[in-house]
Design an enzyme around this catalytic site. Structure first.
Site, PDB file in Angstrom:
ATOM      1  N   GLY A  32       0.810  -1.215   0.000  1.00 52.55           N
ATOM      2  CA  GLY A  32       0.000   0.000   0.000  1.00 52.55           C
ATOM      3  C   GLY A  32       0.835   1.251   0.000  1.00 52.55           C
ATOM      4  O   GLY A  32       0.496   2.244   0.653  1.00 52.55           O
ATOM      5  N   ALA A  33       1.916   1.258  -0.772  1.00 49.62           N
ATOM      6  CA  ALA A  33       2.896   2.349  -0.699  1.00 49.62           C
ATOM      7  C   ALA A  33       2.585   3.516  -1.611  1.00 49.62           C
ATOM      8  O   ALA A  33       3.376   4.462  -1.684  1.00 49.62           O
ATOM      9  CB  ALA A  33       4.287   1.802  -1.026  1.00 49.62           C
ATOM     10  N   TYR A  71     -13.877  -3.965  11.038  1.00 48.12           N
ATOM     11  CA  TYR A  71     -12.567  -3.315  10.930  1.00 48.12           C
ATOM     12  C   TYR A  71     -11.752  -3.528  12.198  1.00 48.12           C
ATOM     13  O   TYR A  71     -10.569  -3.892  12.149  1.00 48.12           O
ATOM     14  CB  TYR A  71     -12.725  -1.820  10.657  1.00 48.12           C
ATOM     15  CG  TYR A  71     -11.404  -1.094  10.642  1.00 48.12           C
ATOM     16  CD1 TYR A  71     -10.526  -1.248   9.575  1.00 48.12           C
ATOM     17  CD2 TYR A  71     -11.015  -0.281  11.703  1.00 48.12           C
ATOM     18  CE1 TYR A  71      -9.300  -0.602   9.558  1.00 48.12           C
ATOM     19  CE2 TYR A  71      -9.792   0.368  11.700  1.00 48.12           C
ATOM     20  CZ  TYR A  71      -8.936   0.205  10.629  1.00 48.12           C
ATOM     21  OH  TYR A  71      -7.715   0.830  10.619  1.00 48.12           O
TER      22      TYR A  71
END
Length: 301
Positions: free
Chosen positions: A21-22, A171
């Site tokens: 997720g960069a 979540y």
């Protein structure tokens, strides 16, 4: 002790770092700082166009590779190619995640999307790369937790929220599972005498691209709440500091957990954070590990 900032990151030249997720948010800041300090950074992203744009922004030595953590096929393909190209991997930052997506959704493999992406995808990725991490000197795995893990619970009779789905609870459960994974990984690495270290971090309340998504599905009122909530958050640059410290501080022992020091761990300077009771329960760790191995097909340690 003086406040920890990114300027205290030691020289990373010669090190290979993988950040999931960069291309945005915490992952982008983390990848940027690692590259700024000399690391070769692999941007593991679902959208490679966004990844290439991020790489241009970051500069330094970067590579963009496609990874969809919501697909075990994608995880296996990514890991196989990466392992072949980099026999030794120094750092794996399990940063990517999804948050509060409204109605229940599932991954390509049928897992509840938040648990499947945030924890199970990273569980599989870490297992597949563990040999490459062990081949490096002082390798480290960083798992991104959340303060929400402290109020969550792992219901092993309905781990995927198939009976009654609540996005916020799902979540929190995904982040508890991630935290349990990071701690259990540390136990198993120590028991096996592995040189790899497993540590954790959380960003407190941070302004990222995920923050407004947490409420956007709730209509106009939700959008207003999201905008108001942004006022109470800290910058993404500050929020990324706990995971950067966990990733780079020399001599860090396994199991260390970093987060913000101020206002119930929501903001402020980096310090050691408190883990929730369930996250540190060895029985919970053992049970979750067994479930994760069974449903992902990835077995290690």
């Amino acid at each position: 002790m003086t406040e920890w900032t990114a300027d205290r990151i030691p020289d990373q030249r010669g090190r290979v770092a993988v950040v999931t997720g960069a291309n945005s948010g915490l992952g982008l800041v983390t990848a940027t700082e690692l590259a700024r300090h000399g690391a070769l950074v692999v941007l593991a992203v679902r959208n490679t166009d966004a990844g290439e744009a991020a790489a241009r922004r970051i500069g330094g030595e970067t590579e963009v590779r496609e990874l969809d953590l919501a697909s075990l096929t994608s995880v296996r393909t990514f890991a196989a190619k990466l392992a072949a190209d980099f026999p030794a991997i120094d750092l794996l930052v399990n940063n990517a995640g999804v948050v509060l997506l409204g109605p229940r959704r599932t991954t390509a493999d049928g897992f509840e999307l938040q648990l499947g992406t945030n924890m199970l995808g990273h569980f599989a990725l870490t297992g597949l790369l563990l040999g490459n991490l062990a081949a490096a000197r002082e390798a480290r795995v960083v798992s991104l937790s959340s303060i929400t893990h402290k109020n969550a619970h792992l219901d092993f009779d309905d781990l995927m929220f198939e009976r009654s789905y609540r996005a916020a609870a799902a979540y929190g459960r995904s982040k508890l599972a991630t935290t349990v994974f990071g701690i259990e990984l540390d136990r198993r690495l120590r028991a096996a005498g592995s040189p790899v270290v497993s540590v954790l971090a959380h960003p407190g309340l941070t302004r990222t691209n995920l923050t407004p998504r947490a409420w956007e599905h709730r209509g106009r009122v939700g959008r207003l709440i999201a905008r108001a909530g942004l006022l109470a958050t800290q910058s993404v640059e500050q929020g990324a500091l706990p995971q950067l410290r966990a990733a780079t501080e020399p001599g860090l022992p396994g199991g260390r957990f970093y987060g913000p020091a101020g206002l119930m761990e929501t903001r402020g300077r980096v310090t050691e954070a408190r883990l929730g009771r369930e996250a540190t329960d060895p029985a919970v760790g053992k049970r979750l590990w067994a479930v994760a191995e069974e449903i992902t097909g990835i077995r290690y340690l």
